[in-house]
Design an enzyme around this catalytic site. Structure first.
Site, mmCIF file in Angstrom:
data_model
loop_
_atom_site.group_PDB
_atom_site.id
_atom_site.type_symbol
_atom_site.label_atom_id
_atom_site.label_comp_id
_atom_site.label_asym_id
_atom_site.label_seq_id
_atom_site.Cartn_x
_atom_site.Cartn_y
_atom_site.Cartn_z
ATOM 1 C CE LYS A 50 -0.245 -0.381 5.011
ATOM 2 N NZ LYS A 50 -1.018 -1.006 6.106
ATOM 3 N NE ARG A 108 -6.771 0.499 11.106
ATOM 4 C CZ ARG A 108 -5.512 0.349 10.716
ATOM 5 N NH1 ARG A 108 -4.626 1.293 10.965
ATOM 6 N NH2 ARG A 108 -5.128 -0.723 10.067
ATOM 7 C CE1 TYR A 142 14.626 31.357 5.735
ATOM 8 C CE2 TYR A 142 14.260 28.986 5.487
ATOM 9 C CZ TYR A 142 14.379 30.260 4.932
ATOM 10 O OH TYR A 142 14.251 30.411 3.587
ATOM 11 C CG MET A 180 10.687 23.419 0.598
ATOM 12 S SD MET A 180 9.736 24.523 -0.460
ATOM 13 C CE MET A 180 8.657 25.287 0.728
#
Ligand SMILES: *Cc1c(COP(=O)(O)O)cnc(C)c1O
Length: 373
Positions: free
Chosen positions: A39, A137, A259, A310
């Site tokens: 998956k 679940r 940062y 990033m």
């Protein structure tokens, strides 16, 4: 080898390690058939190459989460049994049928809908029955389980190929819910003596032969992670994330880096900028403020300095020999020296999340003798 100098971050996937891990699970699964859980694009590793590798090792049963994943897998493996763990989504029966997918049915409503689909098809359709034994679940709850067992006719028109359940605490071997779920599952499967049973994920297999039944469903272990806390890892790392060093600079005492200026040089320091950031799946929570991440470069470890941005992160090379790291070199961010589980732990998550968040920008390449086109 596709390792162009232009790649900022490189994700290498060792399919031989996946095959070896599959073989290891087979060797400890008490004779159970070993399915492959692929998956979420095989936990971000790449569903089609992984599934082909497993199929070449003799794997015939695969689990995906939803029918779209199933359709992609079906195109690669025309003969495999493909189970959809999310069950039958309302109104989607035709899609399951079109790709010969077996839903893991978890409610009487799903059974009714799949039987209607079988009537349309004019033949029995395959499915698994998924019982909830403690996760709350997916799967038949206690009341529905009783109703189902009391009325076998409600399965007419279906070809039930598997009864299954899923463990809630398999990564904590001493947790009492493991034994409780096992007892519940044993009593449920006794009502379906002719149908193969499946209970264990990777950590479930490690709980021992009692948990293995006829088929086990490992995912994470195939990709090299160890799901159980504090145990030695019997699996080989299959995934490596490397980042390119773009610049090396010396900074003086008192300089800050990154940062927020959250990191401050306490003396003269040597820093390197690595071309990998949170967009590539290197978690922002691996920033030095929490005393967290470290990378492996030229035979040495170097800590992350300051916030992860990033596209970039900064590492502290102070004290390393000059030749340990040069502009253009690749630093290991995840791999054999900085394990997936170490990174996850330092980031405050689990390796499953780290794997599935590996970004699309990084250059991927697959290695291994078993590599199939
Ligand atoms: C994801 C999943 C697995 C595989 O679990 P791992 O811990 O990755 O081995 C097995 N069964 C079900 C129902 C799952 O959702």
């Amino acid at each position: 080898m596709s390792d162009p100098a232009s790649a900022s971050a490189i994700i290498s996937i060792d399919l031989d390690a996946v095959a070896t891990n599959y073989g290891h699970i087979r060797s400890i699964a008490a004779g159970a058939d070993v399915a492959g859980v692929v998956k979420a694009n095989a936990y971000g590793v790449g569903m089609v190459p992984v599934a082909r590798t497993l199929a070449a090792e003799g794997c015939r049963n695969f689990f995906v989460a939803d029918p779209d994943e199933g359709a992609t897998l079906r195109a690669a493996l025309p003969d495999a049994a493909i189970y959809v763990t999310n069950g039958l989504m309302p109104g989607a029966g035709a899609a399951y049928r079109a790709h010969a997918l077996s839903p893991c049915l978890g409610s009487l409503a799903e059974i009714e809908e799949w039987r209607r689909e079988a009537a349309l098809a004019g033949r029995a359709l395959r499915a698994a029955l998924h019982f909830d034994t403690g996760l709350s679940r997916l799967g038949f709850d206690e009341a529905e389980t009783r109703r189902l067992i009391g009325s076998p006719a409600s399965l007419a028109g279906l070809d039930i190929t598997l009864v299954m359940s899923h463990l809630a605490c398999s990564d904590e071997p001493a947790h009492p819910l493991n034994a409780l779920q096992l007892a519940r599952f044993k009593s449920i499967r006794a009502a379906f003596p002719a149908v193969p049973a499946s209970f264990a994920n990777t950590a479930g297999v490690l709980l021992g032969p009692d948990y293995c039944f006829d088929m086990v469903r490992p995912g994470y272990g195939l990709y090299g992670g160890i799901p159980a806390e504090g145990s030695p890892n019997p699996f080989h790392p299959a995934v490596r994330l490397e980042g390119r060093i773009l610049q090396i600079r010396d900074v003086s005492a008192g300089s800050t880096a990154g940062y927020g200026a959250s990191w401050k040089a306490e003396g003269p320091r040597r820093l390197a900028v690595v071309a990998t950031g949170y967009a590539d799946g290197y978690f922002r929570s691996l920033a030095s403020a929490k005393g967290a991440g470290r990378v492996y470069i030229g035979g040495h470890y170097a800590p992350v300095a300051g916030r992860v941005s990033m596209d970039l992160l900064i590492i502290d090379l102070t004290g390393l020999p000059e030749e340990a790291a040069r502009r253009g070199d690749l630093a290991e961010l995840i791999g054999p020296h900085v394990t997936l589980d170490e990174v996850a732990d330092r980031a405050g998550t689990i390796g499953y999340e780290v794997l599935t968040r590996l970004g699309d920008r990084a250059k991927r390449h697959y290695t291994g003798d078993r590599l199939t086109p």
